[in-house]
Each structure stands twice: as C-alpha cells, then as structure tokens.
Design an enzyme around this catalytic site. Structure first.
Site, mmCIF file in Angstrom:
data_model
loop_
_atom_site.group_PDB
_atom_site.id
_atom_site.type_symbol
_atom_site.label_atom_id
_atom_site.label_comp_id
_atom_site.label_asym_id
_atom_site.label_seq_id
_atom_site.Cartn_x
_atom_site.Cartn_y
_atom_site.Cartn_z
ATOM 1 N N SER A 256 4.343 -11.202 8.827
ATOM 2 C CA SER A 256 3.664 -9.722 8.263
ATOM 3 C C SER A 256 2.343 -9.708 8.926
ATOM 4 O O SER A 256 1.525 -10.823 9.953
ATOM 5 C CB SER A 256 2.997 -11.227 7.167
ATOM 6 O OG SER A 256 1.612 -10.575 7.031
ATOM 7 N N LYS A 257 1.919 -8.387 9.499
ATOM 8 C CA LYS A 257 0.405 -7.943 10.491
ATOM 9 C C LYS A 257 -0.863 -8.710 10.245
ATOM 10 O O LYS A 257 -1.395 -9.438 10.250
ATOM 11 C CB LYS A 257 0.170 -6.715 9.814
ATOM 12 C CG LYS A 257 1.234 -5.910 10.452
ATOM 13 C CD LYS A 257 0.947 -4.611 10.569
ATOM 14 C CE LYS A 257 2.122 -3.744 11.338
ATOM 15 N NZ LYS A 257 2.259 -2.201 11.071
ATOM 16 N N ARG A 258 -0.424 -9.248 8.390
ATOM 17 C CA ARG A 258 -1.632 -10.086 8.535
ATOM 18 C C ARG A 258 -1.407 -11.135 9.283
ATOM 19 O O ARG A 258 -3.255 -11.777 9.316
ATOM 20 C CB ARG A 258 -1.884 -11.047 7.381
ATOM 21 C CG ARG A 258 -2.626 -11.174 6.075
ATOM 22 C CD ARG A 258 -2.217 -10.597 4.412
ATOM 23 N NE ARG A 258 -1.497 -11.891 4.101
ATOM 24 C CZ ARG A 258 -1.759 -13.046 3.953
ATOM 25 N NH1 ARG A 258 -2.423 -13.758 3.995
ATOM 26 N NH2 ARG A 258 -0.079 -13.629 3.112
ATOM 27 N N PHE A 259 -1.052 -12.102 9.851
ATOM 28 C CA PHE A 259 -0.627 -13.407 10.598
ATOM 29 C C PHE A 259 -0.221 -12.422 12.315
ATOM 30 O O PHE A 259 -0.764 -13.652 12.857
ATOM 31 C CB PHE A 259 0.848 -14.110 10.364
ATOM 32 C CG PHE A 259 0.204 -14.854 9.156
ATOM 33 C CD1 PHE A 259 0.298 -16.187 9.799
ATOM 34 C CD2 PHE A 259 1.014 -13.954 8.214
ATOM 35 C CE1 PHE A 259 -0.086 -16.842 7.691
ATOM 36 C CE2 PHE A 259 0.689 -14.520 6.288
ATOM 37 C CZ PHE A 259 0.725 -16.273 6.688
#
Ligand code: GLU
Length: 486
Positions: A256-259
């Site tokens: 995920s781009k969140r990471f």
C-alpha cells in the site's frame, strides 16, 4: 534443460514490486540454465488499458538490469510480443477448439447473463456460472446467427464431473472440481481474446517451459490445464510455480502507498539503489537457507532454485530491511562513485542538488557517507553545508539552557582568535574541550548548543569535522547570527 520463462505484464498501471519480484525470479531461473527470459505484453483487456504503462514496464526492467532476451523492444523468434498484435492467431486457435467441440459460440445477451447470475446469487451459489444454454444450438442455428451478424463470444466447454489436477512445484498437487469452473469466455465480443486463452496459446507457441507467477493465479490454472489438454498439448504443459504474494509488515493487506513506494520505478525515484532493491526483492519469497544476505544478481542467478521458494501464502515485506540493504550498498560505494550515482539520480528524477565544486561535494559526502540510507537523504542530511540554516533559538536553549547566550558568545570569541591555518577539527576539538572543562560545563550542553547554532540540526557528522569543512568565516557568521537571536 534450457528453460524458457516469461513475465507477462498487463499494461493496466504501474509495474508493482510484486510483479517485479515475479520478473526477477523468472529471469533468474532462465539465466541459471542459459535459457531465455521472455517479456510478453498482455494488453487484451482494452477497458483497463493505461497509456504509457507498457513503455514504463519495459523501461523499469531495463533500469534494474533484467531486460527480456525477447521482448517488444528487442523482438525475437516469436514476434510480435504484444498480444494485441496477434489477434488473428487467437482466432485461428479458437477455430480449432470450435471444430473439436471444446469451445462453442454463445449469443446470450448481457441482460440474460445478468439475470442468470442474479438468480444464481439469490439461490446462494458462491460463484456464478454460465448455464451452457448456447451449447445446445444446432450448427445450422449457429450458422444462421453468425450470418445475421448477431454478436457473440466463444466459450470454453468445461466438462462436467471431473477432477482437474494442478501440479504446482511450490504448493504441490491441487485438485479442482470441474463443476465449479465457469465456461470461460475465450474470445470476447470485441474480437479480443481473454487473458486465459491468449496466455495458453502464447506460452505454447513461445515454448515457455516454466511459469512463475503470483499465487492469485492458482484458481485460473485448471482452465489453462484444460486448454492444454483440448489442444493436445499435454506433453508441452509448462511447469507451474506459484509464488506467495507480498504484504506489508504489520498489516494483513497487500502493498500500500500508505507504507511507501509500491511501483518498482518509484523505489528508484525515492533514492534506493538498483542493487539494493534487487537484493531485497530476491528474499521476498526465496531464501537460500544460509546466513548469506548480500547477493549480487549473478550470485542470485547461480543460487536460485525452485526448491528454495517458500511455501507460504503471503510474504512479509519489511521496508526497514530495504533501508538496511540500501545503507549497506551506499556504504560499499567509494565516495567518488556515490557522487556519480547521486548526480545521475538527481538528473534523472529532476531533483535539484546544491551547487558547489566537486572537491567540496566529495568532502561533504565523505562526512555523511556512513549515515546515508537513501540518495534522497542527501539534501536533508547536508543542507547546512551549502546554505546558512534558519536556526530556531529555542533549539539552542533546549541544550544550553539559561547559559546559551553566554556559551555561544564565548565560543564566538574563542574561535575568532583561531589562526585560520589552525582551523582544523583536531585544534577546534582541543580548544572547545578545554573551554568545557574550564567553565565547568557539561560537554553535551556546550557541543549540542554549538551544533544547533551552526547547523540547526541535532544530528550531524562529528561537530568539529563539520566546523572544519564549513570554514572559519561561515562558522563565525552563523554563531554571530545565532547570538543575535538568543
Ligand atoms: N497478464 C497477467 C498479469 O498481468 C499474467 C499472469 C500470468 O503470469 O499468467 O499478471
């Protein structure tokens, strides 16, 4: 045996790290036997087609040093390597299956199919399936509809009541009940093949011997096995090697781009070295079973075996480990090489680096070399070597307390008196230590106040090395301006 492997990206977006891992394993397996690694673009889903995605995928494989031996870029004996340029071929092969009764025309309307699936869902069926209605059309009826130009698809005639075995070299034998398998569309209404059909035809024609791909393709594999059988190609069915999918550490989710970065290209953009990403990705699903963690691509090719692929469902992607690898590879470069890599990276990704002569850059780099974990850290780690920072006086006070102004003032006059020829780390160190001792201060109180005043940072290379490189004039100017604000 020389192996022929392939990566078959669909140009539906950015080439993600999971796909990149799959490409790397296919590459290694082929190279390990002096075989060939094929890149074939599967662009038959026109609804999900993303402009430029194919070009970027081919580019990223080049950039990491794992290009195809055969590909849309370099061609090869089985050209073309882009499925949308092979449409006639799929029609020909579909015809063979129609003739042998293993495929049939279906003229059902969208509305009928929707109704059918709705009904099935309401009756509690987990996966909906086509009811083979059109299979009962006589050949005359079919011909008539074709002549009248009725829209159609071509479907696979999945046999009833059979167990279909998939022999997977990682997960072992997996059995599927044919009654659960839908009569897959092979040729769509727009004349394009579906993935399932084109993949089998092309893997066969291109002599692919081993298919490594994500384990989310396992449920599709029985359809492929049936196609190999219906074409009479059983003895040429490739070996299937499904790979665990990637997930983020501390999350049950996929990447995920969140990471952080997700696309293989973005890792390069973010300042990871190609060799570090490669080394990290090697271990996402494979492990040599030894203590060895540092692998060049050549070593990996030599050691890569299917037996050492982990038989798990998911593999954890620990981004800290990637940072560790990157730091390792940065440290193992000479300062000169690091500078070249940094300059090339900045140019390629249009990142502005501070201006200075080469000698100065090299000196700065050698001070931060040990601490740099990504190329993109260079600017935040070194900004104060290139421009006077904005110093927050409260940062100085947080170390110097009530005596901050006094300390900065004392240091300023001490340093002013230093003979410019003696402006060296060792001399400044000695001078400053005696100031601490004579004044009865704590080392940290003085040196951290000094560091904050000159760099605006709390972590820098050794402070006197820093002052030596900054030079007398700059140091005095910064102390002076800090003092004015205290
Ligand atoms: N085109 C498929 C994909 O995008 C290939 C799957 C396979 O390797 O068979 O992943």
């Amino acid at each position: 045996m020389k192996m022929r492997t392939r990566i078959a990206p669909s140009p539906t977006g950015e080439f993600q790290l999971g796909n990149f891992r799959t490409a790397l394993y296919n590459y290694a397996l082929a190279k390990n036997t002096s075989g060939a690694f094929v890149v074939r673009v599967e662009d038959t889903d026109r609804n999900r087609y993303v402009e430029g995605s194919m070009e970027r995928t081919l580019e990223v494989l080049e950039k990491y040093g794992i290009p195809g031996d055969e590909s849309p870029l370099v061609g090869g004996p089985y050209e073309p390597y882009i499925q949308s340029q092979r449409l006639e071929l799929y029609k020909e092969y579909a015809k063979k299956l129609l003739d042998s009764g293993h495929a049939y025309y279906c003229f059902c309307s969208k509305e009928r199919l929707e109704e059918l699936r709705d009904g099935q869902r309401k009756s509690g069926m987990a996966a909906t399936r086509y009811d083979k209605k059109c299979l009962s059309l006589s050949s005359e009826e079919v011909q008539k509809k074709l002549d009248q130009g009725e829209p159609y698809v071509i479907r696979l005639n999945v046999p009833k009541d059979e167990l279909i075995k998939v022999d997977d070299l990682v997960y072992g034998e997996i059995t599927f009940d044919s009654n659960q398998i839908d009569d897959q569309v092979l040729i769509k209404g727009d004349g394009f093949p579906t993935y399932h059909f084109a993949v089998v035809v092309d893997d066969y024609i291109m002599n692919i011997t081993h298919i490594l791909r994500g384990n989310d393709w396992i449920p599709s594999t029985p359809k492929h096995i049936l196609l190999y059988r219906f074409f009479g190609w059983e003895d040429r069915t490739p070996k299937f090697i499904h790979l665990p999918l990637l997930k983020e550490l501390g999350s049950s989710k996929k990447l995920s781009k969140r990471f952080g970065a997700v696309a293989a290209m973005d890792f390069l953009k973010q300042g990871y070295l190609r060799e570090a990403v490669l080394n990290f990705v090697m271990f996402l699903g494979w492990n040599p079973g030894t203590e060895k963690e540092i692998y060049s691509l050549d070593e990996f090719i030599k050691d890569f075996t299917i037996e050492k692929i982990g038989k798990t469902d998911l593999v954890v992607m620990d981004r800290e480990k990637l940072l560790w690898y990157n730091g390792h590879y940065i440290r193992s470069l000479s300062v000169e090489d690091l500078m070249l890599r940094l300059a090339a990276w900045a140019q390629e990704h249009e990142i502005e680096l501070p201006q200075a002569d080469k000698k100065y850059h090299l000196e700065v780099l050698s001070l931060v070399h040990e601490r740099m974990k990504t190329l993109s850290e260079f600017v935040p780690l070194t900004h104060y070597f290139y421009a006077d920072p904005k110093v927050d006086p409260s940062l100085i006070v947080s170390f110097g307390g009530d005596e901050s102004a006094r300390i900065i003032k004392d240091l300023l006059s001490l340093y002013k008196a230093v003979d410019p020829k003696k402006w060296t780390s060792a001399d400044l160190d000695e001078l400053s230590h005696s100031y601490v001792t004579n004044g009865g201060y704590k080392t940290k109180q003085v040196f951290m106040s000094l560091r904050a005043a000159v760099t605006s940072e709390t972590a820098t290379p050794p402070i006197f090395d820093t002052l030596e490189l900054l030079g007398k004039e700059t140091t005095l100017r910064r102390l002076d301006s800090a003092l004015a604000r205290l």
